[in-house]
Design a protein around this motif. Structure first.
Motif, PDB file in Angstrom:
ATOM      1  N   VAL A 270       5.679 -51.837   7.409  1.00 31.40           N
ATOM      2  CA  VAL A 270       4.567 -51.018   7.936  1.00 31.40           C
ATOM      3  C   VAL A 270       4.577 -51.029   9.467  1.00 31.40           C
ATOM      4  O   VAL A 270       3.536 -50.927  10.105  1.00 31.40           O
ATOM      5  CB  VAL A 270       3.189 -51.494   7.391  1.00 31.40           C
ATOM      6  CG1 VAL A 270       3.085 -51.213   5.904  1.00 31.40           C
ATOM      7  CG2 VAL A 270       2.960 -52.975   7.651  1.00 31.40           C
ATOM      8  N   ALA A 271       5.774 -51.183  10.029  1.00 34.67           N
ATOM      9  CA  ALA A 271       5.865 -51.320  11.486  1.00 34.67           C
ATOM     10  C   ALA A 271       6.413 -50.068  12.174  1.00 34.67           C
ATOM     11  O   ALA A 271       6.704 -50.095  13.355  1.00 34.67           O
ATOM     12  CB  ALA A 271       6.742 -52.535  11.834  1.00 34.67           C
ATOM     13  N   GLY A 272       6.525 -48.967  11.407  1.00 35.94           N
ATOM     14  CA  GLY A 272       7.025 -47.720  12.018  1.00 35.94           C
ATOM     15  C   GLY A 272       6.024 -47.182  13.030  1.00 35.94           C
ATOM     16  O   GLY A 272       4.856 -47.581  13.048  1.00 35.94           O
TER      17      GLY A 272
ATOM     18  N   GLY B 187       5.029 -44.050  13.249  1.00 38.99           N
ATOM     19  CA  GLY B 187       4.176 -43.009  12.660  1.00 38.99           C
ATOM     20  C   GLY B 187       3.946 -41.839  13.597  1.00 38.99           C
ATOM     21  O   GLY B 187       2.825 -41.322  13.687  1.00 38.99           O
ATOM     22  N   THR B 188       4.995 -41.390  14.266  1.00 39.55           N
ATOM     23  CA  THR B 188       4.815 -40.355  15.302  1.00 39.55           C
ATOM     24  C   THR B 188       4.322 -39.030  14.723  1.00 39.55           C
ATOM     25  O   THR B 188       3.647 -38.278  15.427  1.00 39.55           O
ATOM     26  CB  THR B 188       6.127 -40.109  16.079  1.00 39.55           C
ATOM     27  OG1 THR B 188       7.163 -39.826  15.129  1.00 39.55           O
ATOM     28  CG2 THR B 188       6.520 -41.308  16.915  1.00 39.55           C
ATOM     29  N   ARG B 189       4.640 -38.772  13.444  1.00 43.16           N
ATOM     30  CA  ARG B 189       4.205 -37.488  12.875  1.00 43.16           C
ATOM     31  C   ARG B 189       2.694 -37.439  12.689  1.00 43.16           C
ATOM     32  O   ARG B 189       2.137 -36.399  12.416  1.00 43.16           O
ATOM     33  CB  ARG B 189       4.916 -37.234  11.532  1.00 43.16           C
ATOM     34  CG  ARG B 189       6.358 -36.810  11.702  1.00 43.16           C
ATOM     35  CD  ARG B 189       7.096 -36.863  10.397  1.00 43.16           C
ATOM     36  NE  ARG B 189       7.243 -38.232   9.910  1.00 43.16           N
ATOM     37  CZ  ARG B 189       7.605 -38.563   8.675  1.00 43.16           C
ATOM     38  NH1 ARG B 189       7.837 -37.611   7.804  1.00 43.16           N
ATOM     39  NH2 ARG B 189       7.737 -39.822   8.322  1.00 43.16           N
TER      40      ARG B 189
ATOM     41  N   LYS C 129      -0.303 -46.076  10.247  1.00 43.76           N
ATOM     42  CA  LYS C 129      -0.302 -44.919   9.338  1.00 43.76           C
ATOM     43  C   LYS C 129      -0.719 -45.367   7.931  1.00 43.76           C
ATOM     44  O   LYS C 129      -1.430 -44.666   7.219  1.00 43.76           O
ATOM     45  CB  LYS C 129       1.122 -44.353   9.344  1.00 43.76           C
ATOM     46  CG  LYS C 129       1.478 -43.420   8.250  1.00 43.76           C
ATOM     47  CD  LYS C 129       2.857 -42.796   8.470  1.00 43.76           C
ATOM     48  CE  LYS C 129       4.000 -43.783   8.332  1.00 43.76           C
ATOM     49  NZ  LYS C 129       5.332 -43.141   8.453  1.00 43.76           N
TER      50      LYS C 129
ATOM     51  N   GLN D 286       7.737 -57.330  13.193  1.00 46.36           N
ATOM     52  CA  GLN D 286       9.007 -56.731  13.629  1.00 46.36           C
ATOM     53  C   GLN D 286       8.842 -56.524  15.142  1.00 46.36           C
ATOM     54  O   GLN D 286       7.959 -55.770  15.566  1.00 46.36           O
ATOM     55  CB  GLN D 286       9.246 -55.387  12.924  1.00 46.36           C
ATOM     56  CG  GLN D 286      10.586 -54.786  13.274  1.00 46.36           C
ATOM     57  CD  GLN D 286      10.787 -53.374  12.692  1.00 46.36           C
ATOM     58  OE1 GLN D 286       9.831 -52.695  12.340  1.00 46.36           O
ATOM     59  NE2 GLN D 286      12.029 -52.952  12.633  1.00 46.36           N
TER      60      GLN D 286
ATOM     61  N   ALA E 149      10.361 -51.407  16.830  1.00 47.21           N
ATOM     62  CA  ALA E 149      10.633 -50.496  15.705  1.00 47.21           C
ATOM     63  C   ALA E 149      12.098 -50.069  15.760  1.00 47.21           C
ATOM     64  O   ALA E 149      12.445 -49.022  16.294  1.00 47.21           O
ATOM     65  CB  ALA E 149       9.707 -49.288  15.770  1.00 47.21           C
TER      66      ALA E 149
ATOM     67  N   GLY F 283      14.048 -49.524  13.145  1.00 48.81           N
ATOM     68  CA  GLY F 283      14.495 -48.855  11.930  1.00 48.81           C
ATOM     69  C   GLY F 283      14.111 -49.600  10.667  1.00 48.81           C
ATOM     70  O   GLY F 283      13.816 -50.799  10.687  1.00 48.81           O
ATOM     71  N   LEU F 284      14.133 -48.852   9.545  1.00 49.68           N
ATOM     72  CA  LEU F 284      13.743 -49.419   8.248  1.00 49.68           C
ATOM     73  C   LEU F 284      14.647 -50.594   7.859  1.00 49.68           C
ATOM     74  O   LEU F 284      14.174 -51.622   7.365  1.00 49.68           O
ATOM     75  CB  LEU F 284      13.786 -48.311   7.186  1.00 49.68           C
ATOM     76  CG  LEU F 284      13.502 -48.723   5.752  1.00 49.68           C
ATOM     77  CD1 LEU F 284      12.126 -49.365   5.626  1.00 49.68           C
ATOM     78  CD2 LEU F 284      13.603 -47.518   4.814  1.00 49.68           C
TER      79      LEU F 284
ATOM     80  N   ALA G  68      13.597 -53.546   9.755  1.00 46.94           N
ATOM     81  CA  ALA G  68      12.300 -54.043   9.253  1.00 46.94           C
ATOM     82  C   ALA G  68      12.525 -54.906   8.005  1.00 46.94           C
ATOM     83  O   ALA G  68      11.954 -55.996   7.875  1.00 46.94           O
ATOM     84  CB  ALA G  68      11.374 -52.877   8.935  1.00 46.94           C
TER      85      ALA G  68
ATOM     86  N   LEU H 238       7.587 -48.359   0.368  1.00 48.62           N
ATOM     87  CA  LEU H 238       7.144 -47.660   1.567  1.00 48.62           C
ATOM     88  C   LEU H 238       5.796 -47.023   1.227  1.00 48.62           C
ATOM     89  O   LEU H 238       5.723 -46.089   0.419  1.00 48.62           O
ATOM     90  CB  LEU H 238       8.159 -46.596   2.001  1.00 48.62           C
ATOM     91  CG  LEU H 238       9.600 -47.091   2.200  1.00 48.62           C
ATOM     92  CD1 LEU H 238      10.451 -45.995   2.842  1.00 48.62           C
ATOM     93  CD2 LEU H 238       9.659 -48.360   3.034  1.00 48.62           C
TER      94      LEU H 238
HETATM   95  P1  UTP Z   1       9.462 -43.496   8.759  1.00 43.43           P
HETATM   96  O1  UTP Z   1      10.812 -42.921   8.710  1.00 43.43           O
HETATM   97  O2  UTP Z   1       8.384 -42.762   8.031  1.00 43.43           O
HETATM   98  O3  UTP Z   1       9.085 -43.714  10.289  1.00 43.43           O
HETATM   99  O4  UTP Z   1       9.562 -44.972   8.206  1.00 43.43           O
HETATM  100  P2  UTP Z   1       7.704 -43.899  10.988  1.00 43.43           P
HETATM  101  O5  UTP Z   1       7.973 -44.423  12.335  1.00 43.43           O
HETATM  102  O6  UTP Z   1       6.752 -44.724  10.174  1.00 43.43           O
HETATM  103  O7  UTP Z   1       7.063 -42.427  11.055  1.00 43.43           O
HETATM  104  P3  UTP Z   1       7.453 -41.152  11.968  1.00 43.43           P
HETATM  105  O8  UTP Z   1       8.721 -40.594  11.381  1.00 43.43           O
HETATM  106  O9  UTP Z   1       7.596 -41.600  13.387  1.00 43.43           O
HETATM  107  O10 UTP Z   1       6.274 -40.249  11.765  1.00 43.43           O
HETATM  108  C1  UTP Z   1       9.606 -45.260   6.826  1.00 43.43           C
HETATM  109  C2  UTP Z   1       8.913 -46.575   6.577  1.00 43.43           C
HETATM  110  O11 UTP Z   1       9.568 -47.627   7.280  1.00 43.43           O
HETATM  111  C3  UTP Z   1       8.668 -48.303   8.136  1.00 43.43           C
HETATM  112  C4  UTP Z   1       7.513 -47.341   8.342  1.00 43.43           C
HETATM  113  O12 UTP Z   1       6.309 -48.034   8.648  1.00 43.43           O
HETATM  114  C5  UTP Z   1       7.466 -46.573   7.038  1.00 43.43           C
HETATM  115  O13 UTP Z   1       6.739 -47.287   6.039  1.00 43.43           O
HETATM  116  N1  UTP Z   1       9.393 -48.677   9.371  1.00 43.43           N
HETATM  117  C6  UTP Z   1      10.163 -47.760  10.002  1.00 43.43           C
HETATM  118  C7  UTP Z   1       9.249 -49.948   9.882  1.00 43.43           C
HETATM  119  O14 UTP Z   1       8.526 -50.801   9.321  1.00 43.43           O
HETATM  120  N2  UTP Z   1       9.926 -50.277  11.021  1.00 43.43           N
HETATM  121  C8  UTP Z   1      10.727 -49.385  11.676  1.00 43.43           C
HETATM  122  O15 UTP Z   1      11.325 -49.763  12.709  1.00 43.43           O
HETATM  123  C9  UTP Z   1      10.839 -48.091  11.147  1.00 43.43           C
END
Ligand code: UTP
Length: 305
Positions: free
Chosen positions: A10-12, A14-16, A26, A104, A107, A109-110, A113, A130
């Motif tokens: 849950v560390a993305g 969430g730019t969208r 998010k 993490q 950020a 990448g998945l 993470a 996810l």
């Molecule tokens: P997304 O590809 O949806 O990326 O990540 P994001 O950053 O959350 O959203 P956008 O694209 O910028 O809007 C898929 C999953 O992986 C997690 C996100 O929280 C989401 O659950 N993730 C992604 C991480 O935990 N760390 C990361 O570095 C990247």
């Protein structure tokens, strides 16, 4: 054989969903009355997981707060006789379920993470959910369906879904060899291929059961597309060493990482909500009726503003 640990990256960034996600996660956005991450945790528990491992960042404290007990709130609800609400608050984290939080640092990448989960997961097979991929609408939740496959085959399982060919560029797409109804062995995986280069229209969605071998591989995985450490790249290597299965789950997936998917989830899950579902349906019917005569089909201001 049962998966006991579920990892929630849950560390993305969430730019969208900016600016909504500027200061909070998010995954804490609600679908009707529960945050996305709560649906995800409920699904993990339904599949038998007991330890929830959250990979968080500095803006995600609200997730930790959500799964903490709030004794003051509970006492207030109890004193006011609000038993239904008290039950809903207590059900956020049922007894016997533990939460672990790992930061993490960046950020990256998945894949990165998930590699952060190693200290909590150790040498065990584990699940990844996810939370922004909300899956509903089936008798058995998606991860529980995957768990059945895992119990039979004892190997990694990825949830997949058929997508329109023109949308393959949004997903990891697999090349498979079918081994049973809705079940295949993965032969190849490509991240976000152009529709004319995609090996199939079977897309990987946000549910995985993985063996701990993935940690070693992730450790050696170099940043790929977008400068991020991609889980897809690591899965491609895992396939070279172990069987990885693709499972076409039953249910409806809402891409709640996108605004449109998030709105669809709110509408469809709202329609089934025991408290407001019927009234919401009437409201939507009136609203769509009011568009009927419009030449351009655009919505008018509704009666409720
Ligand atoms: P997304 O590809 O949806 O990326 O990540 P994001 O950053 O959350 O959203 P956008 O694209 O910028 O809007 C898929 C999953 O992986 C997690 C996100 O929280 C989401 O659950 N993730 C992604 C991480 O935990 N760390 C990361 O570095 C990247």
């Amino acid at each position: 054989m049962r998966i006991r640990k579920a990892v929630f990256p849950v560390a993305g960034l969430g730019t969208r969903f900016l600016p909504a996600t500027k200061a909070s996660a998010k995954e804490i956005l609600p679908v009707v009355d529960k945050p996305l991450v709560q649906y995800a945790v409920k699904e993990a528990i339904a599949a038998g997981a007991e330890e929830m491992v959250f990979i968080t960042s500095h803006t995600k404290n609200s997730i930790m707060d959500h799964f903490d007990r709030d004794y003051e709130l509970e006492a207030t609800l109890e004193a006011k006789g609000k038993t239904e609400l008290l039950k809903a608050v207590r059900e956020v984290l049922p007894p016997g379920i533990t939460c672990v939080y790992i930061r993490q640092p960046e950020a990256m990448g998945l894949g990165h993470a998930i590699s952060c989960a190693l200290p909590a997961v150790g040498d065990q097979d584990f699940a990844v959910i996810l939370a922004d991929d909300l899956i509903a609408g089936s008798f058995q939740p998606c991860l529980a369906q995957m768990q059945r496959v895992y119990q039979e085959y004892g190997t990694s399982v990825l949830a997949v879904q058929r997508v329109p060919q023109e949308e393959t560029y949004k997903y990891g797409i697999v090349e498979v060899e079918p081994i049973g109804p809705g079940l295949s062995e993965i032969r190849g995986i490509v991240e976000k291929p152009d529709p004319d280069k995609a090996p199939s229209n079977l897309a990987v969605v946000g549910r995985y059961i993985l063996t701990p071998r993935i940690f070693k591989i992730l450790d050696q995985t170099k940043p790929g597309a977008g400068g991020e450490i991609q889980l897809t790249d690591a899965i491609e290597r895992l396939m070279g060493e172990q069987t990885v299965l693709a499972y076409e789950f039953q249910g409806t997936r809402y891409d709640c990482g996108s605004k449109l998917g998030y709105l669809k989830a709110n509408v469809e899950i709202g329609l089934q909500h025991p408290e407001i579902g019927d009234r919401f349906k009437n409201y939507l019917r009136d609203l769509t009726d009011s568009w009927g005569d419009d030449e351009d089909d655009s919505p008018k201001q509704s009666a409720n503003g």
